[in-house]
Scaffold this active site. Sequence first.
Site, PDB file in Angstrom:
ATOM      1  N   TRP A  40       0.838  -1.209   0.000  1.00 45.67           N
ATOM      2  CA  TRP A  40       0.000   0.000   0.000  1.00 45.67           C
ATOM      3  C   TRP A  40       0.868   1.252   0.000  1.00 45.67           C
ATOM      4  CZ3 TRP A  40      -0.343   4.177   3.274  1.00 45.67           C
ATOM      5  CH2 TRP A  40      -1.447   5.029   3.115  1.00 45.67           C
ATOM      6  N   HIS A  41       1.994   1.192   0.695  1.00 42.29           N
ATOM      7  CA  HIS A  41       2.841   2.375   0.809  1.00 42.29           C
ATOM      8  C   HIS A  41       3.548   2.718  -0.493  1.00 42.29           C
ATOM      9  CE1 HIS A  41       2.245   1.931   5.153  1.00 42.29           C
ATOM     10  NE2 HIS A  41       2.648   3.177   5.245  1.00 42.29           N
ATOM     11  N   GLY A  42       3.726   1.764  -1.371  1.00 41.11           N
ATOM     12  CA  GLY A  42       4.386   2.095  -2.623  1.00 41.11           C
ATOM     13  C   GLY A  42       4.644   0.884  -3.486  1.00 41.11           C
ATOM     14  N   PHE A  74       1.823   8.404  -1.374  1.00 43.65           N
ATOM     15  CA  PHE A  74       1.216   7.105  -1.104  1.00 43.65           C
ATOM     16  C   PHE A  74      -0.290   7.132  -1.301  1.00 43.65           C
ATOM     17  CE2 PHE A  74       4.865   7.109   2.070  1.00 43.65           C
ATOM     18  CZ  PHE A  74       5.736   6.589   1.147  1.00 43.65           C
TER      19      PHE A  74
END
Length: 497
Positions: A328-330, A497
């Site tokens: 999810w963060h990248g 993000f």
Amino acid sequence: MQFNSLKFLIFFPVVTLVFFMLPKKVRYLWLLAASYYFYMSWNPWYAFLMLFSTLATYLCAFIIGEERKTKENSRLCRIALVVGIVTNLAVLFLFKYLDFGFDVVNRGLTLLHLTTVRNPFHFILPVGISFYTFQALGYLIDVYRNDTQVEKNFFRYALFVSFFPQLVAGPIERSGRLLTQLRRLDEVRFDYERVVRGLMTMLWGFFMKVMIADRAAVVANTVYDDFAGRSAFALIMGTVMFAVQIYCDFASYSVIAAGSARVLGLTLMDNFDTPYFAMSVREFWRRWHISLSTWFRDYVYIPLGGSRRGKARKAINTLLTFLISGLWHGANYTFIVWGALHGLYQVIGDLLSPAKRACERKLRIRTNTFSWKLGKAAVTFALVNFAWVFFRSDSIAQAFTIIRRIFTLPDPWSLTSGAIYELGLARQEMNILLLCIGLLLLVDGLRRRRNLRFENLADGQNVLVRPVIMIALAAVILIFGAYGYSFDAQQFIYFQF
């Protein structure tokens, strides 16, 4: 439009003044227009994506609500839920993960000695897409679970998805909290005490951003952009300063968002609660990015089975949840490794917990002492920083190079040689940063020990104490803030993000 910009310092007072001057029944329409203007200040086309997500989840939730009037959990309800989730995740994948998906496929094809494929599309990642997508999906899932009522007013629901203070970097609000408050927006009255506390909260957020985060960013960027020639001391300092940067950067956004909402009579959830004082990685995640960690707990970890199906299944569910959180963060392998590390920390912690408790009993360790708690907090901070190396690095190879240099090129003499002043900041700027970090530790310490927030520091004091604190803090920000020709304008980290 960033919080730490002149545009926002004009935008927010105008929005607030008009909000309290308008007839109460149309206030939500004004906030909706202001929220879309706020978001469109980056790129007007981004608003169409947010509108699409809003429409998709609104219609699917409406169908579920109407179907529930005659049938409970019918096939149509399940179809509407799946369509809403798949549609939103497909858009998120298209704009955020398509390049990464092609990279994964091409790596597999290369291993099989097959011809790689070219990605014909290259989209710019819209700011905040992960945040408002998850907020909208949380509402849809809550409606399906019958945890919240269907919002039939499309414009009010659109405001829930797009509310400007927390739109692009959270916190990820739940419909049970924010949407419920928006339904009572006409009951909000101008309250001097509430407004002043909100402004004081915002000031503390600005302090964290321009006094600490943007200075720490200079050190972290200086070290990580030239990691190959850096000593162990420099790499450790760069990593610790990145830990400071990402905390103060992300927490400052959440704090400013909470203060802005409070001025308007709304309450946002706490997103950070002194995470670097945590005494275990599990506790760290109860205090770090709380809105996201609870979102994954409620919508991923528990539906997977949580801890209800034995220790092995609990470990698998924990690892899967943190792998998804990392992704999810990248769209980068480094984020996946970062998530996997945090999952492994918790799985290993659970496995070793019985042995740890047995050792404490045998050795008669007093676990309620300050020294023991300080040691646990230090170990947790070290583990979190080890994972931050992967989060900050551009590649896994870079991360391993940094870790290898830290452990094979010790240079303890750098602690007293003045090497700290050779990491991108002039002596005066570094001293300001260290002083401000000390103040941050004091404020977080008061919150940890006494549950005393910054906006409550003047409670019970003489009437002049609060304005003196606010004026002094504003003056420090204006005089010593990290902006001007010596600093690049630092965008909030979590915008990406």
